[in-house]
Every structure is written in C-alpha cells, then in structure tokens.
Motif scaffolding. Structure first.
Motif, PDB file in Angstrom:
ATOM      1  N   PRO A  30      49.818  39.387  33.606  1.00  0.00           N
ATOM      2  CA  PRO A  30      49.104  39.344  34.888  1.00  0.00           C
ATOM      3  C   PRO A  30      47.647  38.921  34.741  1.00  0.00           C
ATOM      4  O   PRO A  30      47.114  38.198  35.588  1.00  0.00           O
ATOM      5  CB  PRO A  30      49.227  40.771  35.402  1.00  0.00           C
ATOM      6  N   VAL A  31      46.977  39.347  33.668  1.00  0.00           N
ATOM      7  CA  VAL A  31      45.570  38.988  33.466  1.00  0.00           C
ATOM      8  C   VAL A  31      45.424  37.483  33.285  1.00  0.00           C
ATOM      9  O   VAL A  31      44.510  36.842  33.829  1.00  0.00           O
ATOM     10  CB  VAL A  31      45.001  39.741  32.242  1.00  0.00           C
ATOM     11  N   THR A  32      46.355  36.876  32.532  1.00  0.00           N
ATOM     12  CA  THR A  32      46.321  35.427  32.319  1.00  0.00           C
ATOM     13  C   THR A  32      46.513  34.686  33.635  1.00  0.00           C
ATOM     14  O   THR A  32      45.842  33.682  33.911  1.00  0.00           O
ATOM     15  CB  THR A  32      47.404  35.015  31.309  1.00  0.00           C
ATOM     16  N   VAL A  33      47.442  35.180  34.456  1.00  0.00           N
ATOM     17  CA  VAL A  33      47.681  34.554  35.769  1.00  0.00           C
ATOM     18  C   VAL A  33      46.431  34.663  36.639  1.00  0.00           C
ATOM     19  O   VAL A  33      46.033  33.708  37.324  1.00  0.00           O
ATOM     20  CB  VAL A  33      48.897  35.198  36.455  1.00  0.00           C
ATOM     21  N   GLN A  34      45.773  35.828  36.623  1.00  0.00           N
ATOM     22  CA  GLN A  34      44.567  36.015  37.434  1.00  0.00           C
ATOM     23  C   GLN A  34      43.467  35.067  36.991  1.00  0.00           C
ATOM     24  O   GLN A  34      42.725  34.522  37.823  1.00  0.00           O
ATOM     25  CB  GLN A  34      44.091  37.477  37.316  1.00  0.00           C
ATOM     26  N   LYS A  35      43.332  34.838  35.679  1.00  0.00           N
ATOM     27  CA  LYS A  35      42.350  33.886  35.183  1.00  0.00           C
ATOM     28  C   LYS A  35      42.631  32.486  35.722  1.00  0.00           C
ATOM     29  O   LYS A  35      41.729  31.752  36.132  1.00  0.00           O
ATOM     30  CB  LYS A  35      42.359  33.853  33.665  1.00  0.00           C
ATOM     31  N   ALA A  36      43.886  32.091  35.733  1.00  0.00           N
ATOM     32  CA  ALA A  36      44.257  30.765  36.237  1.00  0.00           C
ATOM     33  C   ALA A  36      43.932  30.631  37.729  1.00  0.00           C
ATOM     34  O   ALA A  36      43.423  29.596  38.183  1.00  0.00           O
ATOM     35  CB  ALA A  36      45.737  30.512  35.981  1.00  0.00           C
ATOM     36  N   LEU A  37      44.187  31.693  38.487  1.00  0.00           N
ATOM     37  CA  LEU A  37      43.894  31.658  39.924  1.00  0.00           C
ATOM     38  C   LEU A  37      42.390  31.579  40.182  1.00  0.00           C
ATOM     39  O   LEU A  37      41.953  30.907  41.122  1.00  0.00           O
ATOM     40  CB  LEU A  37      44.496  32.887  40.614  1.00  0.00           C
ATOM     41  N   ARG A  38      41.599  32.250  39.348  1.00  0.00           N
ATOM     42  CA  ARG A  38      40.147  32.186  39.522  1.00  0.00           C
ATOM     43  C   ARG A  38      39.631  30.773  39.247  1.00  0.00           C
ATOM     44  O   ARG A  38      38.703  30.295  39.902  1.00  0.00           O
ATOM     45  CB  ARG A  38      39.452  33.196  38.599  1.00  0.00           C
ATOM     46  N   VAL A  39      40.236  30.096  38.263  1.00  0.00           N
ATOM     47  CA  VAL A  39      39.852  28.716  37.980  1.00  0.00           C
ATOM     48  C   VAL A  39      40.144  27.829  39.186  1.00  0.00           C
ATOM     49  O   VAL A  39      39.314  27.007  39.609  1.00  0.00           O
ATOM     50  CB  VAL A  39      40.585  28.193  36.732  1.00  0.00           C
ATOM     51  N   LEU A  40      41.315  27.974  39.777  1.00  0.00           N
ATOM     52  CA  LEU A  40      41.685  27.170  40.945  1.00  0.00           C
ATOM     53  C   LEU A  40      40.778  27.481  42.138  1.00  0.00           C
ATOM     54  O   LEU A  40      40.408  26.583  42.900  1.00  0.00           O
ATOM     55  CB  LEU A  40      43.144  27.418  41.317  1.00  0.00           C
ATOM     56  N   ALA A  41      40.408  28.759  42.292  1.00  0.00           N
ATOM     57  CA  ALA A  41      39.516  29.134  43.387  1.00  0.00           C
ATOM     58  C   ALA A  41      38.136  28.523  43.195  1.00  0.00           C
ATOM     59  O   ALA A  41      37.503  28.036  44.149  1.00  0.00           O
ATOM     60  CB  ALA A  41      39.417  30.652  43.487  1.00  0.00           C
ATOM     61  N   ALA A  42      37.652  28.515  41.941  1.00  0.00           N
ATOM     62  CA  ALA A  42      36.342  27.925  41.653  1.00  0.00           C
ATOM     63  C   ALA A  42      36.347  26.428  41.921  1.00  0.00           C
ATOM     64  O   ALA A  42      35.310  25.846  42.280  1.00  0.00           O
ATOM     65  CB  ALA A  42      35.954  28.203  40.205  1.00  0.00           C
TER      66      ALA A  42
END
Length: 470
Positions: free
Chosen positions: A40-52
């Motif tokens: 889940p932490v890895t997925v959250q990192k990916a989502l933060r990149v897309l949001a940025a």
C-alpha cells in the motif's frame, strides 16, 4: 525494489488515466496493490507522483479521480453571428456614469449621489421592518402596492391646480426603476420604428432605451432654458411623431428647468398634435433654489405620461419608481410591464414607502438641499479659479450636474484619458447626444464623494485642458 515498483505503477496508471474520462475514479489502493503485487505504501507513493503532475486528485473519504485538465483551445462562438444577425441598432457601451472607480480618484462622472447624501438610517430601518412584514413573503399586485400607488398619486395631487382633475391611484404603475419604464413607454406608445422626439442633449439612458425598443429618435435642440416650442411644433409636423421625451425640471445633463410659460407652450403643441409628453421627473427630490412642479399636474386629458423615480434620492439599492398615465395609454404600458417583469419586489416597495412616509424624510430633503447647494457652489468656484477654460453657461437650480462647454478643437477623448491618468474621472458629453454632438462638452457631477477634493479636481482638469490649448 520499492522505487522500481512505484515507477512501474506510475507508468501503468499514466496510461490508464490517459484513456479515462475526466472525473473517472481510480481503483482503490487495495485493488491497485493486488493488481501490481506491491505494498500500500508503494501505491500511495505512485499516486502522489501522479497528483504532483496534475493528472489525478485525491478527495478525502471519496477516493482518487482523474483530474480534468483545462484545455487551451479557445471557445468558438462564430455560430452566434449567423444566429443573431446584425443588431437592430448600434450597441452602446455602458455609460461612464455607471463606472465603478477606486476610492482614491476624484469622481466627477457618476450619475448617483454620494452615500453621505442618502437617508441611510431611514433606509436601514425601513428594510428591517419590511423584512419582518408580509411583503417579505407575498406576491404584490402587478400594478404595485396600493399604499405606494396612493403615495405617488397624492404627491401629484398636492400641486394640481383648481379646475384640473388630479390623478388617482389607479393611474399609477409601480416600476423597478424608471429606466425600465422608459422602455415600456417607448414600446407601448410609439412601437418599433415609430418616431420619438427627444431634446438634444438628453439623458443617455433614454437614448439607450429608445434604441433597444427599436424606435426612431428625432433630436430637437434644447439649451439652458429648454427647447423652442416652435421648433418642437415643426418637428411634430415633419415627422408625424406622437411622442416627446423631455425633462422639464433639472434636465440631465444640462440642468435646465423650463419656465412656466414654456411648459404651457409645449403642452399646447403636444395637445395640438394629439401626442404624448413623457415627462421624466428624475430629479424631483434634488431642488436647490427651486421647487419643481411637474407638468403632469397641469394635464388631466392623458397627454402627459409622468415618470417619477425614488432610486437616486432614497437608495440605489431600492430601485423603485412609478409611471403615471391615464386612459388606454396606461393599459398598454401595464401590459408591457406585466410581460417584462410581472411585478416589482414587494419587499423593495414596502421599504421605499416606509422611507418616504417617515417624518425624517422631509428633514432629510431639507438637509439634502443645503448640501447640494454647497457642493454645487464649491465646484463652480473651483472651476472659475482653476479651470477658466471650462465654461458653465447655466447654473442649475437643482439636480446633480454641471454641463460644461470646452474650447473648440478640444480632443475630448484625449482629455478624458489624461484626466483619468491624473486621478480625475469625467464623463464626456458625447454620451448625451442622440445625434452628432454640437461641440465638446463634459458633464460634471457635484454630488459625488470627497467634495473637499473638488478644487484639486478642477485644477487637474484645468491643467490637462491647458496642455491642449497652450
């Protein structure tokens, strides 16, 4: 490993987002973790990149969604050109008199009195009482509140001479400001394409209302003392017009007030041609050294259609006025008003009636007369001292404005532009002519804010004008 997994998820989701519709909801973090065999932490990192990167947005408690990316493609409204065709009349820009300006300028342009000239305490109290009354929730009659109709009729009745039948409350139609009344009168009594005689110069709003109503304006020259009765008669004969729009008391912009003999002569001309005189009594409450008596008080055969406004004297927020008309003309105007706006807010009507029936109203008008007197004279003195090239032919006995002639050859648009750059806003006189201007004029409002700055404003006007004429 986590970094590689996160990059892989970012690349995969970027492709997914590119194919999805704006606003589409992404799979849950748990579903993405299972799909990509990542934590889940890895997925959250990916989502933060897309949001940025601005591709997705996270809504707490709702999930992650594809973000709508604004398009740089300009909107194309070209189809409206074919749908609308050419306007019936040239489109006029909003008048200088309606411009909003910063507090740090010297404003000679406005068509409204400054806030300190309004009965603020009376207005606030009246609005409070109206909000607690029946008017806040009920629909008023189409013609207006009966009590307000009676007040307008009574005001005319008090100045109606013996032998003339005064108007009744039934003759009164309450309006959401007299500007809309002008449009109704032109449509109902002249009709599209019909000729309407107008003093020149005259109120810019009447020119605009006539254009929108589709009537044909016929200018009649008018000066510091009003129009020439013989010239009016000639215009009626040549055009076949059945409608004359005029401001017999404190005309906007000239400040002219018709003499009693001229008023009788104009009425005789109107009657002889079976016509109507639309009397715009906009400045009824702004007498300084004179007391206006409407021509409507001298006519009981329906030739005079009387417009009476409370908007400027009570509050710009209470757009309430009335038209007083008799006979079939009244019925035609009422039919147009019903189609246009159905009725006027009962809340505003109740508040306006409350203000003008309070004992403090007459006290306010007496104080207003004194304040306008002082402001008018201050501006006149300032112009004579600092801007001697600005010629005021007629000192008005009421109203809100001075009408000033400038030297021949003045570049009016340049003057307005350079004055504004120096912190003074003036209204070019071109807006008050229904045809070609007869010279360079400006209208200067002496009821605006900061009267202590009038001398500075006159000095700047004089200096800018001096630069043009050496």
């Amino acid at each position: 490993m986590d970094h590689d997994s996160s990059s892989r998820i970012v690349d995969s989701l970027r492709e997914w987002v590119a194919a999805a519709a704006p606003g589409a909801r992404l799979p849950s973090t748990r579903a993405l973790a299972a799909q990509h065999q990542a934590g889940p932490v890895t997925v959250q990192k990916a989502l933060r990149v897309l949001a940025a990167q601005g591709l997705v947005e996270t809504r707490p408690g709702a999930g992650t969604f594809v973000r709508a990316v604004p398009t740089a493609r300009p909107a194309d409204y070209g189809w409206q050109t074919a749908a609308l065709r050419a306007p019936r009349s040239p489109l006029r820009t909003v008048s200088t008199a309606l411009r909003s300006t910063p507090n740090d300028v010297i404003a000679f342009h406005s068509g409204y009195p400054d806030r300190e000239l309004l009965p603020e305490r009376l207005v606030r109290s009246a609005l409070g009482r109206a909000g607690r009354g029946e008017a806040a929730l009920s629909r008023p009659p189409v013609v207006g509140l009966p009590e307000l109709q009676s007040w307008f009729a009574h005001e005319l009745r008090t100045v109606t001479p013996a032998g003339v039948t005064a108007p009744t409350p039934r003759d009164v139609i309450v309006l959401p400001g007299t500007q809309s009344g002008l449009s109704s009168v032109f449509r109902a009594l002249a009709g599209a394409g019909g000729p309407v005689l107008m003093e020149s110069p005259t109120y810019w709003g009447a020119i605009l209302a006539a254009a929108q109503a589709g009537v044909r304006v016929v200018p009649v020259p008018s000066g510091a003392h009003g129009p020439d009765a013989e010239e009016l008669a000639r215009a009626f004969e040549e055009t076949g017009a059945r409608l004359l729009y005029a401001q017999p008391n404190y005309a906007n912009p000239t400040g002219a007030q018709w003499s009693a003999p001229l008023g009788r002569q104009v009425l005789d001309v109107v009657r002889a041609h079976g016509a109507f005189l639309v009397e715009d009594d906009w400045a009824h409450d702004f007498g300084i050294t004179g007391t206006p008596v409407p021509l409507a008080a001298q006519d009981d055969s329906g030739h005079v259609v009387h417009l009476r406004s409370l908007t400027k004297s009570v509050s710009p927020a209470l757009r309430v006025g009335a038209v007083v008309a008799r006979g079939p003309a009244r019925d035609r105007i009422l039919a147009d008003r019903a189609a246009e706006s159905m009725y006027v807010s009962g809340l505003l009507q109740a508040a306006a009636l409350d203000v003008v029936t309070q004992p403090g109203w007459q006290t306010h008008l007496r104080r207003l007369r004194e304040q306008l007197h002082a402001r008018r004279d201050l501006l006149l003195t300032s112009l004579r001292e600092h801007a001697p090239r600005v010629h005021v032919e007629h000192v008005p006995r009421g109203g809100l404005n001075l009408w000033a002639r400038l030297p021949d050859g003045t570049d009016l648009h340049r003057l307005v532009r350079e004055c504004e750059a120096a912190g003074v806003i003036i209204a070019p006189g071109t807006e008050w002519f229904p045809a070609e201007p007869t010279g360079p004029f400006v209208r200067l409002n002496y009821a605006g804010p900061r009267p202590a700055a009038y001398p500075d404003g006159a000095r700047i006007l004089g200096e800018v004008l001096g630069h043009q004429h050496g």
